[in-house]
Design a protein around this motif. Sequence first.
Motif, PDB file in Angstrom:
ATOM      1  N   ARG A   1       3.560 -34.590  -5.954  1.00  0.00           N
ATOM      2  CA  ARG A   1       4.197 -33.589  -5.096  1.00  0.00           C
ATOM      3  C   ARG A   1       3.174 -32.569  -4.593  1.00  0.00           C
ATOM      4  NH1 ARG A   1       9.771 -33.106  -5.153  1.00  0.00           N
ATOM      5  NH2 ARG A   1      10.843 -34.515  -6.578  1.00  0.00           N
ATOM      6  N   GLN A   2       2.275 -32.150  -5.469  1.00  0.00           N
ATOM      7  CA  GLN A   2       1.232 -31.202  -5.063  1.00  0.00           C
ATOM      8  C   GLN A   2       0.298 -31.837  -4.029  1.00  0.00           C
ATOM      9  OE1 GLN A   2      -0.402 -30.179  -8.901  1.00  0.00           O
ATOM     10  NE2 GLN A   2       1.006 -28.443  -9.146  1.00  0.00           N
ATOM     11  N   TRP A   3      -0.039 -33.100  -4.222  1.00  0.00           N
ATOM     12  CA  TRP A   3      -0.913 -33.800  -3.271  1.00  0.00           C
ATOM     13  C   TRP A   3      -0.222 -33.893  -1.913  1.00  0.00           C
ATOM     14  CZ3 TRP A   3      -1.164 -38.024  -0.100  1.00  0.00           C
ATOM     15  CH2 TRP A   3      -2.430 -38.433   0.304  1.00  0.00           C
ATOM     16  N   ILE A   4       1.051 -34.243  -1.916  1.00  0.00           N
ATOM     17  CA  ILE A   4       1.813 -34.342  -0.664  1.00  0.00           C
ATOM     18  C   ILE A   4       1.874 -32.978   0.022  1.00  0.00           C
ATOM     19  CG2 ILE A   4       4.134 -34.718   0.292  1.00  0.00           C
ATOM     20  CD1 ILE A   4       4.446 -36.919  -1.934  1.00  0.00           C
ATOM     21  N   ALA A   5       2.150 -31.926  -0.733  1.00  0.00           N
ATOM     22  CA  ALA A   5       2.221 -30.574  -0.161  1.00  0.00           C
ATOM     23  C   ALA A   5       0.893 -30.172   0.470  1.00  0.00           C
ATOM     24  CB  ALA A   5       2.634 -29.569  -1.229  1.00  0.00           C
ATOM     25  N   GLN A   6      -0.202 -30.524  -0.192  1.00  0.00           N
ATOM     26  CA  GLN A   6      -1.534 -30.213   0.348  1.00  0.00           C
ATOM     27  C   GLN A   6      -1.774 -30.975   1.653  1.00  0.00           C
ATOM     28  OE1 GLN A   6      -3.734 -27.958  -0.826  1.00  0.00           O
ATOM     29  NE2 GLN A   6      -5.099 -28.419   0.871  1.00  0.00           N
TER      30      GLN A   6
ATOM     31  N   ALA B   1       0.430 -32.068   3.709  1.00  0.00           N
ATOM     32  CA  ALA B   1       1.398 -31.664   4.731  1.00  0.00           C
ATOM     33  C   ALA B   1       1.026 -30.356   5.411  1.00  0.00           C
ATOM     34  CB  ALA B   1       2.790 -31.556   4.113  1.00  0.00           C
ATOM     35  N   ARG B   2      -0.110 -29.801   5.091  1.00  0.00           N
ATOM     36  CA  ARG B   2      -0.541 -28.540   5.704  1.00  0.00           C
ATOM     37  C   ARG B   2      -1.146 -28.728   7.093  1.00  0.00           C
ATOM     38  NH1 ARG B   2      -2.884 -24.861   0.755  1.00  0.00           N
ATOM     39  NH2 ARG B   2      -0.970 -24.958  -0.468  1.00  0.00           N
TER      40      ARG B   2
END
Length: 179
Positions: free
Chosen positions: A138-143, A145-146
């Motif tokens: 989830r953290q990788w995806i959030a990063q 998605a920036r």
Amino acid sequence: PPPPPDGRQRGRGGAAMRSGTSKAAKNRRMKVMLENGDLYSDVEFRVGPCGTSFLALKAIFARASEVFSKMFFETQLKEQQASSVKVVVEIWDILPDAFEQLHKWVYDMDVVLSHGNVFGVLAAARKYMVEDLEVYCRQWIAQEARTVSGVVSLMAAAARGAWHEWAMALVGRAESFGA
């Protein structure tokens, strides 16, 4: 107080502990076990439509997930364990690339996430309740998605993943009818 002359540091409660024990040394030991699965394994995972083989230790997987713990130590696999040296677990609904990353994570190794595998790894982490891997995905995806390009790549990967899920659901449905 100063550290003892034997090179140890004091831990909680004043107990001495080795300062030379490091995460890198632990990772090297786990990597040896991961890379020499034929020698150190007691379970074989056959993953994906082609049954790609992953060898592992039940105890290490059980440590990472309550799902694996129950699978190996509280279910009918216990009966299979009594009659064979190596337990076989078939997982047809996860792609081998995603399971490979889960396998590495369980062995405390670095995983390689990409737009092409992150949703599969996330699905595997959710299925087997490997919560720390789920958070990492989830953290990788959030990063990613920036940026606009990251969002586009993630959307394309999610669409490809959805097609895989639909195809696997159809295969499972066809098999349930004896096709």
